[in-house]
Motif scaffolding. Structure first.
Motif, mmCIF file in Angstrom:
data_model
loop_
_atom_site.group_PDB
_atom_site.id
_atom_site.type_symbol
_atom_site.label_atom_id
_atom_site.label_comp_id
_atom_site.label_asym_id
_atom_site.label_seq_id
_atom_site.Cartn_x
_atom_site.Cartn_y
_atom_site.Cartn_z
ATOM 1 N N ILE A 263 82.362 113.402 16.638
ATOM 2 C CA ILE A 263 83.004 112.555 15.463
ATOM 3 C C ILE A 263 84.460 112.464 16.038
ATOM 4 O O ILE A 263 84.958 111.253 16.210
ATOM 5 C CB ILE A 263 83.167 113.206 14.173
ATOM 6 C CG1 ILE A 263 81.650 112.912 13.468
ATOM 7 C CG2 ILE A 263 84.235 112.756 13.450
ATOM 8 C CD1 ILE A 263 81.479 113.687 12.368
ATOM 9 N N ASP A 264 85.093 113.468 16.673
ATOM 10 C CA ASP A 264 86.395 113.465 17.225
ATOM 11 C C ASP A 264 86.638 112.343 18.587
ATOM 12 O O ASP A 264 87.245 111.807 18.875
ATOM 13 C CB ASP A 264 86.790 114.749 17.687
ATOM 14 C CG ASP A 264 87.408 115.741 16.412
ATOM 15 O OD1 ASP A 264 87.679 115.031 15.385
ATOM 16 O OD2 ASP A 264 87.676 116.758 16.585
ATOM 17 N N LYS B 111 86.409 109.140 17.216
ATOM 18 C CA LYS B 111 87.690 108.586 16.515
ATOM 19 C C LYS B 111 88.773 108.212 17.727
ATOM 20 O O LYS B 111 89.513 107.284 17.552
ATOM 21 C CB LYS B 111 88.266 109.687 15.908
ATOM 22 C CG LYS B 111 87.737 110.001 14.512
ATOM 23 C CD LYS B 111 88.303 111.193 13.661
ATOM 24 C CE LYS B 111 87.728 111.627 12.371
ATOM 25 N NZ LYS B 111 88.236 112.933 11.529
ATOM 26 N N THR B 112 88.661 109.164 18.795
ATOM 27 C CA THR B 112 89.536 108.992 19.925
ATOM 28 C C THR B 112 89.273 107.536 20.524
ATOM 29 O O THR B 112 90.154 106.846 20.991
ATOM 30 C CB THR B 112 89.298 109.918 21.086
ATOM 31 O OG1 THR B 112 89.928 111.200 20.349
ATOM 32 C CG2 THR B 112 90.314 109.884 22.227
ATOM 33 N N ASN C 176 88.185 104.766 19.338
ATOM 34 C CA ASN C 176 88.503 103.853 18.163
ATOM 35 C C ASN C 176 89.960 103.669 18.147
ATOM 36 O O ASN C 176 90.271 102.979 17.447
ATOM 37 C CB ASN C 176 87.743 103.842 16.882
ATOM 38 C CG ASN C 176 86.166 103.718 17.113
ATOM 39 O OD1 ASN C 176 85.825 102.532 17.903
ATOM 40 N ND2 ASN C 176 85.447 104.456 16.657
ATOM 41 N N GLN C 177 90.748 104.748 18.633
ATOM 42 C CA GLN C 177 92.281 104.560 18.549
ATOM 43 C C GLN C 177 92.755 103.172 19.168
ATOM 44 O O GLN C 177 91.898 102.891 20.046
ATOM 45 C CB GLN C 177 93.017 105.729 19.101
ATOM 46 C CG GLN C 177 92.759 107.104 18.500
ATOM 47 C CD GLN C 177 93.380 108.130 19.418
ATOM 48 O OE1 GLN C 177 93.860 108.135 20.229
ATOM 49 N NE2 GLN C 177 93.473 109.236 18.401
ATOM 50 N N SER D 234 90.782 101.574 22.388
ATOM 51 C CA SER D 234 89.811 100.310 22.100
ATOM 52 C C SER D 234 90.238 99.239 22.773
ATOM 53 O O SER D 234 89.363 98.471 23.363
ATOM 54 C CB SER D 234 89.971 100.176 20.439
ATOM 55 O OG SER D 234 89.113 99.400 20.021
#
Length: 117
Positions: A17-18, A21-22, A24-25, A29
């Motif tokens: 998950i992290d 998230k990274t 998609n920053q 991205s």
């Protein structure tokens, strides 16, 4: 290697998950979108431009969990995750999401007998 003694499926999910998230920053991205645009749908170009970016982002995340900040650390993490994904659908789903970033969709024409090897 004390990070391995406490590693379990939940830890694996948290790391995956992290990673997502990274990825998609906004700044990451944007870099990935540019690399994908330059690659088109060519697998070799995706592996040349997109895969290294994803790999580097994964390394940045896994090092925070005690894995070596290297390709070897990433390989070690992936091997552990592959074992967990056999029994955990959430881990399999998260790993598939990450892989879909650098693996272009493969169209298979079902009206022919094409076989992908």
């Amino acid at each position: 290697m004390s990070y391995l003694s406490n590693f379990n499926a939940e830890t694996g999910k948290t790391i995956l998950i992290d990673i997502l998230k990274t990825v998609n920053q906004p700044e990451n991205s944007k870099k990935l979108a540019e690399a994908k645009a330059n690659s088109g749908k060519e697998m070799i170009k995706m592996m040349q431009y997109v895969f290294p970016l994803v790999m580097q982002l994964q390394i940045e995340v896994i090092k925070d969990y005690g894995f070596p900040a290297s390709r070897e650390g990433l390989v070690q993490f992936e091997q552990i995750i592959r074992e967990f994904e056999r029994e955990d659908v959430d881990i399999a789903r998260l790993r598939a999401q990450i892989r879909s970033i650098y693996l272009p969709p493969i169209n298979i024409n079902s009206s022919t007998n094409d076989v992908l090897i």
